[in-house]
Design a protein around this motif. Structure first.
Motif, PDB file in Angstrom:
ATOM      1  N   LYS A  97       2.861  19.197 -41.409  1.00 23.24           N
ATOM      2  CA  LYS A  97       2.784  18.090 -40.436  1.00 23.24           C
ATOM      3  C   LYS A  97       4.102  17.343 -40.278  1.00 23.24           C
ATOM      4  CE  LYS A  97      -1.594  18.852 -39.674  1.00 23.24           C
ATOM      5  NZ  LYS A  97      -2.164  19.206 -38.368  1.00 23.24           N
ATOM      6  N   SER A 145     -10.775   8.329 -43.694  1.00 22.50           N
ATOM      7  CA  SER A 145     -11.790   7.522 -43.013  1.00 22.50           C
ATOM      8  C   SER A 145     -11.810   7.895 -41.538  1.00 22.50           C
ATOM      9  CB  SER A 145     -11.477   6.029 -43.165  1.00 22.50           C
ATOM     10  OG  SER A 145     -12.124   5.312 -42.120  1.00 22.50           O
ATOM     11  N   ARG A 161      -3.264  15.263 -42.216  1.00 20.87           N
ATOM     12  CA  ARG A 161      -3.074  15.678 -43.601  1.00 20.87           C
ATOM     13  C   ARG A 161      -1.617  15.463 -44.005  1.00 20.87           C
ATOM     14  NH1 ARG A 161      -3.505  21.016 -44.017  1.00 20.87           N
ATOM     15  NH2 ARG A 161      -3.430  21.375 -41.780  1.00 20.87           N
ATOM     16  N   GLY A 203      -5.941   7.940 -47.678  1.00 21.66           N
ATOM     17  CA  GLY A 203      -7.382   8.106 -47.869  1.00 21.66           C
ATOM     18  C   GLY A 203      -7.958   8.766 -46.640  1.00 21.66           C
ATOM     19  N   LYS A 259     -16.128  18.121 -43.262  1.00 18.37           N
ATOM     20  CA  LYS A 259     -14.881  18.278 -42.511  1.00 18.37           C
ATOM     21  C   LYS A 259     -13.694  17.920 -43.386  1.00 18.37           C
ATOM     22  CE  LYS A 259     -12.334  15.686 -38.978  1.00 18.37           C
ATOM     23  NZ  LYS A 259     -12.413  14.875 -37.769  1.00 18.37           N
ATOM     24  N   LEU A 286      -5.412  18.715 -32.892  1.00 20.69           N
ATOM     25  CA  LEU A 286      -6.415  17.973 -32.129  1.00 20.69           C
ATOM     26  C   LEU A 286      -6.019  16.513 -32.027  1.00 20.69           C
ATOM     27  CD1 LEU A 286      -9.593  19.556 -33.734  1.00 20.69           C
ATOM     28  CD2 LEU A 286      -8.580  20.089 -31.520  1.00 20.69           C
ATOM     29  N   VAL A 287      -5.255  16.036 -33.026  1.00 20.89           N
ATOM     30  CA  VAL A 287      -4.924  14.600 -33.050  1.00 20.89           C
ATOM     31  C   VAL A 287      -4.180  14.200 -31.774  1.00 20.89           C
ATOM     32  CG1 VAL A 287      -3.534  12.870 -34.244  1.00 20.89           C
ATOM     33  CG2 VAL A 287      -5.036  14.374 -35.556  1.00 20.89           C
ATOM     34  N   HIS A 303      -1.882   7.176 -41.571  1.00 20.44           N
ATOM     35  CA  HIS A 303      -3.216   7.289 -42.169  1.00 20.44           C
ATOM     36  C   HIS A 303      -3.458   8.750 -42.490  1.00 20.44           C
ATOM     37  CE1 HIS A 303      -7.370   7.120 -43.054  1.00 20.44           C
ATOM     38  NE2 HIS A 303      -7.813   7.528 -41.893  1.00 20.44           N
ATOM     39  N   GLY A 304      -3.567   9.051 -43.777  1.00 23.28           N
ATOM     40  CA  GLY A 304      -3.778  10.452 -44.123  1.00 23.28           C
ATOM     41  C   GLY A 304      -4.000  10.617 -45.606  1.00 23.28           C
ATOM     42  N   ASP A 362     -13.832  19.929 -36.864  1.00 27.19           N
ATOM     43  CA  ASP A 362     -14.071  19.422 -35.504  1.00 27.19           C
ATOM     44  C   ASP A 362     -14.484  20.571 -34.587  1.00 27.19           C
ATOM     45  OD1 ASP A 362     -13.335  16.727 -35.942  1.00 27.19           O
ATOM     46  OD2 ASP A 362     -11.237  17.180 -35.712  1.00 27.19           O
ATOM     47  N   GLY A 407      -9.151  19.869 -38.585  1.00 27.68           N
ATOM     48  CA  GLY A 407      -9.555  20.284 -37.247  1.00 27.68           C
ATOM     49  C   GLY A 407     -10.558  21.436 -37.216  1.00 27.68           C
TER      50      GLY A 407
HETATM   51  P1  ADP Z   1      -5.420  19.981 -38.996  1.00 30.68           P
HETATM   52  O1  ADP Z   1      -6.660  20.730 -38.725  1.00 30.68           O
HETATM   53  O2  ADP Z   1      -4.224  20.831 -39.200  1.00 30.68           O
HETATM   54  O3  ADP Z   1      -5.579  18.993 -40.104  1.00 30.68           O
HETATM   55  P2  ADP Z   1      -5.869  18.773 -36.370  1.00 30.68           P
HETATM   56  O4  ADP Z   1      -5.014  17.876 -35.565  1.00 30.68           O
HETATM   57  O5  ADP Z   1      -6.383  19.971 -35.701  1.00 30.68           O
HETATM   58  O6  ADP Z   1      -5.053  19.127 -37.685  1.00 30.68           O
HETATM   59  O7  ADP Z   1      -7.176  18.018 -36.856  1.00 30.68           O
HETATM   60  C1  ADP Z   1      -7.160  17.002 -37.807  1.00 30.68           C
HETATM   61  C2  ADP Z   1      -8.523  16.339 -37.812  1.00 30.68           C
HETATM   62  O8  ADP Z   1      -8.720  15.695 -39.056  1.00 30.68           O
HETATM   63  C3  ADP Z   1      -8.648  15.241 -36.762  1.00 30.68           C
HETATM   64  O9  ADP Z   1     -10.008  15.095 -36.412  1.00 30.68           O
HETATM   65  C4  ADP Z   1      -8.173  14.016 -37.535  1.00 30.68           C
HETATM   66  O10 ADP Z   1      -8.652  12.821 -36.988  1.00 30.68           O
HETATM   67  C5  ADP Z   1      -8.790  14.293 -38.875  1.00 30.68           C
HETATM   68  N1  ADP Z   1      -8.111  13.654 -39.987  1.00 30.68           N
HETATM   69  C6  ADP Z   1      -6.990  14.072 -40.611  1.00 30.68           C
HETATM   70  N2  ADP Z   1      -6.682  13.243 -41.624  1.00 30.68           N
HETATM   71  C7  ADP Z   1      -7.628  12.298 -41.634  1.00 30.68           C
HETATM   72  C8  ADP Z   1      -7.882  11.158 -42.464  1.00 30.68           C
HETATM   73  N3  ADP Z   1      -7.079  10.852 -43.486  1.00 30.68           N
HETATM   74  N4  ADP Z   1      -8.961  10.397 -42.185  1.00 30.68           N
HETATM   75  C9  ADP Z   1      -9.781  10.742 -41.162  1.00 30.68           C
HETATM   76  N5  ADP Z   1      -9.606  11.779 -40.355  1.00 30.68           N
HETATM   77  C10 ADP Z   1      -8.544  12.557 -40.599  1.00 30.68           C
END
Ligand code: ADP
Ligand code: GLC
Length: 509
Positions: free
Chosen positions: A310, A361, A305, A359, A19, A386-387, A332-333, A25, A22
């Motif tokens: 974003k 996590s 990200r 990072g 992954k 999704l966040v 956190h990203g 996910d 999103g």
């Molecule tokens: P996108 O797909 O555009 O990145 P979404 O909101 O659809 O945005 O999904 C982001 C997914 O990635 C979520 O599950 C979010 O928790 C996860 N995510 C993004 N950055 C991190 C990170 N640095 N550490 C852990 N999970 C992350």
């Protein structure tokens, strides 16, 4: 009883195997929801080392030669939860350390065109029943540019499955030099304006948009927005042309993996009726990240990200004003190095008030949303997001820019009408726009209505069931078999609401 449609779900990532965002996910959880909705869904992924390691019961079903690919390609079959998963094992393409698209330093793999062309050709073989003799697909559901060649290649097959292509993010198109067409051994006639050519380059994304029987976007508003020059990334003309075939189906979330009442990553579980647990998660987060342990200070969080999409720069621009209030900010990203550096500098300038955790996590993402009072998503565009859905479920009130799926999922008190508010939204993509919405959130937090707002968001149902039914109906349409009337129609562009039409009119003004 009609036999359930056999659907091959083709994607470059799926949680928990691999992954980056999103897409992972969605592709990790929607196939299971489709199976629960009566669809015989199977997943097909590249055999990255992590995917092989995550599927212990793999068996080989075919060994193939694939045009344009030099080494062997083996199709292996395993199971993820209840979902059968095919892996395309082409070691030359996928057996390497790093991410699915880029190396550890974030540089795209130089052979991405070849890697995903190999994947697409293998998907076609599996779909046609030419790899696993025991199974062939009625529908192939392909996701984002990595699988864009699948509908283009299948369109040439006389007896082929129907194809559905889902756009998760139109901004990533898989563009390569024209020469790649010959190097990949792709049919010459695909090089045309009606085919894969995009301003003199080869576009994998166009393969999906131009050739799939049905195209979907991951929210109704994004389906409208991408038909405008502002959000169409140069493909809005093609999308307007295919408007009758385009629908927006909102993503759901995995409500088991994201359940604050049963989340092993949290220091204490909580739910809408017992929010004391949330306060404890907030304290633990403040302690872990070196923030001042203060229950009253509003804790604002960003998870995602670190990229322009974003609106991280909007957040950075609003920080000085945010810090004039009592607020604390956690980011956190991972992503753009310059944005990461700017966030680290912001932390150094305001110790105890700002925490930048650069990072990736999964656990920390859960902990941040469990501890935060407010989740910030100032996205310039957001196909679904999704966040904010996870934030709603974890009691972190979303403050979002009113775009794409954020506009479809967060209800601002000012536009609520008969609905119940769940968060705050703003239109202007500026630090001031964000600040205005945050200040409304902070004022609301000082009132007795805040707990109701939090609880309303937590109680909302964003599980996959409804979207799975919508996809299931769409598969029926793609197969020329309309589903029984009891299934709700997807919100196709033909059914755009008046307010959405107005929005498009404004966006294209
Ligand atoms: P996108 O797909 O555009 O990145 P979404 O909101 O659809 O945005 O999904 C982001 C997914 O990635 C979520 O599950 C979010 O928790 C996860 N995510 C993004 N950055 C991190 C990170 N640095 N550490 C852990 N999970 C992350
Ligand atoms: C993309 C989009 C995001 C969406 C996700 C899953 O990465 O940027 O908005 O939620 O795909 O569909």
């Amino acid at each position: 009883m009609p036999t359930p449609p056999r659907v091959l779900f083709a994607a470059a990532e799926a949680q928990p195997l691999v992954k980056t965002g999103g897409l992972g996910d969605v592709c990790g959880s929607l196939p299971g929801a489709l199976r629960r909705a009566g669809v015989d869904a199977r997943l097909i992924l590249p055999a990255y080392p992590a995917a092989i390691a995550g599927l212990p019961d793999l068996r080989t079903v075919a060994a193939l030669r694939v045009a344009g690919h030099h080494g062997p390609v083996t199709i292996r079959l395993g199971r993820l939860g209840g979902v059968p998963v095919y892996l395309v094992d082409a070691p030359e393409a996928f057996d390497r350390p790093g991410g699915p698209y880029a190396d550890f330093s974030g540089r795209d793999w130089a052979d991405n065109a070849r890697r995903f062309a190999t994947f697409a050709r293998a998907v076609v073989r599996v779909a046609l029943g030419r790899a696993d003799v025991a199974w062939r697909a009625d529908v192939v559901h392909a996701h984002d540019w990595h699988t864009g060649l699948v509908p283009a290649l299948l369109a040439r097959e006389p007896r082929r499955p129907a194809t559905v292509f889902t756009i998760h993010n139109l901004a990533y198109q898989g563009l390569f030099e024209q020469g790649a067409l010959g190097e990949l051994g792709l049919p010459r006639d695909l090089w045309s304006l009606d085919g894969l050519e995009f301003h003199g380059r080869l576009s994998f994304m166009k393969g999906g948009l131009a050739f799939a029987d049905r195209v979907t976007a991951v929210s109704p508003t994004y389906a409208v927005e991408i038909c405008t020059p502002q959000a169409g990334c140069g493909l809005d003309g093609l999308l307007r042309h295919r408007r009758e075939r385009l629908a927006g189906i909102l993503n759901g979330i995995d409500v088991d993996a994201w359940d604050p009442a049963r989340d092993p990553a949290l220091v204490r579980p909580f739910d809408a009726r017992a929010l004391e647990g949330k306060a404890e998660n907030k304290r633990a987060l403040q302690r872990a990240l070196g923030l001042v342990e203060d229950a009253r200070a509003p804790l604002l969080a960003f998870v995602g990200r670190l990229v322009e999409q974003k609106g991280v720069d909007l957040l950075l621009g609003s920080l000085p004003a945010l810090l004039r209030s009592q607020a604390q900010v956690v980011v956190h990203g991972t992503g753009d190095a310059r944005l990461a550096d700017a966030l680290r500098a912001a932390q150094a300038a305001a110790p105890g008030r700002v925490a930048a955790v650069v990072g990736y996590s999964e656990d920390l993402a859960h902990q941040v949303l469990a501890g935060a009072d407010v989740c910030l998503m100032p996205s310039r565009f957001e196909p679904c997001g999704l966040v904010q859905l996870y934030a709603l479920r974890y009691g972190a009130v979303p403050v979002v820019r009113r775009t794409g799926g954020l506009a479809d999922t967060v209800v601002d008190p000012d536009d609520a009408g008969a609905r119940r508010a769940t968060g705050f939204s703003f239109r202007e993509a500026t630090p001031d726009g964000l600040l205005e919405a945050v200040s409304r959130a902070l004022r609301a937090r000082a009132t007795s209505g805040w707990t109701d707002l939090v609880a309303e968001g937590m109680r909302q149902d964003h599980s996959w069931a409804r979207s799975a039914r919508e996809y299931s109906r769409l598969y029926g349409l793609a197969l020329g078999r309309p589903a029984p009337r009891t299934v709700r129609a997807p919100r196709a562009p033909q059914a755009w609401s008046r307010s959405l039409r107005r929005q498009v009119a404004l966006a294209s003004a």
